[in-house]
Design an enzyme around this catalytic site. Structure first.
Site, mmCIF file in Angstrom:
data_model
loop_
_atom_site.group_PDB
_atom_site.id
_atom_site.type_symbol
_atom_site.label_atom_id
_atom_site.label_comp_id
_atom_site.label_asym_id
_atom_site.label_seq_id
_atom_site.Cartn_x
_atom_site.Cartn_y
_atom_site.Cartn_z
ATOM 1 C CD GLU A 204 -52.368 16.942 17.075
ATOM 2 O OE1 GLU A 204 -52.740 18.120 16.851
ATOM 3 O OE2 GLU A 204 -51.176 16.628 17.240
ATOM 4 N N GLY A 257 -53.360 28.093 26.812
ATOM 5 C CA GLY A 257 -54.187 26.881 26.883
ATOM 6 C C GLY A 257 -53.954 26.086 28.164
ATOM 7 N NE ARG A 258 -47.541 26.439 29.235
ATOM 8 C CZ ARG A 258 -47.292 27.030 28.070
ATOM 9 N NH1 ARG A 258 -47.973 26.671 26.992
ATOM 10 N NH2 ARG A 258 -46.389 27.976 27.980
ATOM 11 C CD GLU A 343 -47.286 23.454 25.652
ATOM 12 O OE1 GLU A 343 -48.273 24.124 25.982
ATOM 13 O OE2 GLU A 343 -47.374 22.502 24.854
ATOM 14 C CG HIS A 374 -45.810 -1.361 45.263
ATOM 15 N ND1 HIS A 374 -45.309 -2.437 45.946
ATOM 16 C CD2 HIS A 374 -46.580 -0.667 46.137
ATOM 17 C CE1 HIS A 374 -45.780 -2.415 47.193
ATOM 18 N NE2 HIS A 374 -46.556 -1.348 47.332
ATOM 19 C CE LYS A 500 -48.911 22.296 17.595
ATOM 20 N NZ LYS A 500 -49.661 23.507 17.885
#
Ligand code: F6P
Length: 535
Positions: A204, A257-258, A343, A374, A500
């Protein structure tokens, strides 16, 4: 003898906490020391766990389990930089990114890259670093996905004021419309494309980078190199795209990465909010690191929170927990937490590759306070599933009337989840309103709320950079503590690979016109798509 998970589960089941008449309403009345045992101050945040249906004896069992599983030693080992990501044979040194932990070599390395990124962000803000046309940059197009997007996007949304000298657009999706929307109104002459990708191979991000470079080339008369920058662990791939070394910021393979938002990955955020605010974010996180590393298991906020979620998951079979911040600055918080938690903890095998006997990480979801009330609070109050919730609120800031109303709602939701509403109270209310007895009989079952539903209340003084840093670091540590309780690796994510790869295969089949080997359902779906589109 150290307690095993199985022994803890057996002992906890005997307590029958959460059963009828044995929930926090009862415990709050009968356990005199409850408030002290179930509340903690950490990193400038106050945590109240007292509304969960867990008794003090159960909490004692949980804390003993944490001690006997050796959590403290495992936490120390991670902080020292030992291998925590055992499948990939890597350390997990996100604390080093913010100057926390005990790994001096990696702290120094992280600090070098951070200083370079902060200096570049200063130059962008001041207009010292100019574009190929000699103008100051006004926009950054931040390209990245997953951990290369969610953290910086959240922090930017939470802390940027709208008066920033640099405006940031985030581009993660490959939906063709996403690119058009991200660059709408932007001038290539004043836009820096900042590519964040640890691997520099994420499809991506590669596609969006290619499209963005073409957009720069079409809009500029050469010199697009000045408009490109990257944060990556794969400097060679970034250089191959023509990005100059001066503007490549190195990520170590020792950060997932996270867990990376504390680094040059957030260059766009630094450019928008400035170095002081970014440093306050890091300081807040560091305070939480110190608390996590130094506190005993029974006063350690991330550990207590992890023990409570482990209890819901393992003893009650709860499948999810929700997070609800009462701050418009934290509208993206749940998105970030979903990746961090799911993850990291969505695993079925233990550290040695053995199949787990019971599910590990639960589903995490949520939304911003008043809107969530709500939208999905009906399910929290009256659904059959028990879903614990984290309510996050800030005591100060902004207009008094709005602040009071917001806080009242946060506290009231926690109270309502706990107290519930029994049939007598419903009947009394309807009678007082003059509702006919037939209608009362018909309506009251629908209006009863079971109560006894647990929530954690997290209170900070103001929604500022330091509080945000502490909050995000708290959830990073909670995630790690949970992985230790489940006995799994929080730092790999092999589950995302197959999809992927199949996407790559499909794409190349469509490009070449060759048919592929798929199951009957997938074949039918492909045929349907091809009959409509031009694949
Ligand atoms: O979704 C899988 C994943 O590898 C995440 O863990 C990561 O944050 C994201 O893709 C992006 O990866 P990269 O930074 O290498 O482009």
């Amino acid at each position: 003898m150290p307690m095993t998970r199985e022994q803890a589960i057996e002992a906890l089941r005997k307590q029958s906490d959460g059963d009828a008449g044995h929930d926090a309403r009862y415990f709050l009345e009968h356990e005199k020391t409850r408030h002290g045992r179930f509340s903690v101050e950490a990193g400038g945040l106050f945590f109240d766990f007292s509304k969960h249906p867990i008794s003090i004896p159960s909490l004692d069992i949980l804390c003993k389990l944490a001690t006997d599983l050796g959590l403290q030693a495992r936490i120390d080992a991670m902080a020292r930089g030992d291998i925590a990501n055992v499948t990939e044979n890597r350390a997990a040194q996100h604390m080093a990114l913010r100057g926390g932990g005990k790994d001096d070599a990696r702290k120094a390395q992280a600090n070098r890259e951070l200083s370079r990124a902060l200096a570049f962000s200063d130059d962008l803000r001041s207009g010292t670093y100019t574009s190929s046309t000699g103008e100051a940059f006004t926009h950054i197009l931040h390209i990245g996905i997953g951990g290369s997007d969610l953290g910086p996007r959240l922090v930017h949304d939470a802390l940027s004021s709208g008066h920033a000298p640099i405006d940031v657009r985030f581009l993660s999706s490959i939906d063709p419309d996403a690119f058009e929307r991200a660059v709408f109104g932007l001038d290539p002459a004043t836009t820096l494309v900042f590519v964040v990708s640890k691997s520099f191979g994420t499809p991506e991000t590669s596609l969006n980078t290619k499209t963005s470079i073409a957009w720069l080339e079409a809009g500029l008369d050469g010199g697009i190199g000045r408009h490109l920058s990257a944060a990556t662990a794969n400097g060679a791939a970034a250089r191959a795209l023509g990005i100059s070394d001066d503007r490549i910021f190195e990520m170590g393979d020792w950060v997932g990465g996270r867990y990376s938002l504390w680094s040059s990955v957030s260059l766009s955020v630094m450019a928008a909010i400035g170095r002081e605010a970014f440093n306050r974010l890091l300081r807040g996180a560091r305070q939480m690191d110190e608390h996590f590393l130094q506190s005993r298991m029974d006063t350690n906020a991330p550990v207590l929170s992890a023990l409570i979620i482990w209890w819901y998951r393992t003893i009650c079979g709860c499948q999810s927990w929700a997070t609800v911040p009462y701050s418009s600055h934290l509208g993206l918080f749940a998105n970030w937490l979903k990746q961090l938690s799911m993850e990291s903890l969505g695993k079925s095998v233990d550290l040695d590759g053995g199949l787990l006997g019971a599910p590990a990480g639960p589903v995490v979801w949520g939304g911003e306070g008043p809107d969530a009330q709500h939208a999905f609070f009906q399910l929290l109050h009256q659904g059959k599933d028990v879903i614990p919730v984290d309510l996050i609120a800030f005591a100060k800031g902004g207009d008094g009337e709005h602040r009071r109303a917001l806080l009242a709602n946060a506290v009231a939701q926690a109270e309502a989840l706990l107290s519930g509403r029994d049939a007598d109270s419903v009947r009394g209310d309807l009678e007082a309103k003059g509702v006919a007895q037939d209608d009362i009989a018909r309506m009251s079952p629908h209006m009863v709320m079971p109560g006894g539903r647990g929530s954690t209340f997290i209170l900070a003084e103001t929604m500022d950079a330091a509080a945000l840093g502490a909050l995000l670091a708290f959830y990073e540590h909670q995630t790690f503590a949970l992985s230790l309780l489940f006995g799994i690796n929080a730092f790999d994510q092999f589950g995302v690979e197959l999809g992927k790869n199949l996407a790559r295969t499909l794409e190349s089949e469509w490009t070449s016109g060759a048919g592929g080997q798929h199951d009957a359902s997938t074949n039918a779906l492909i045929a349907r798509i091809q009959s409509i589109g031009d694949q």
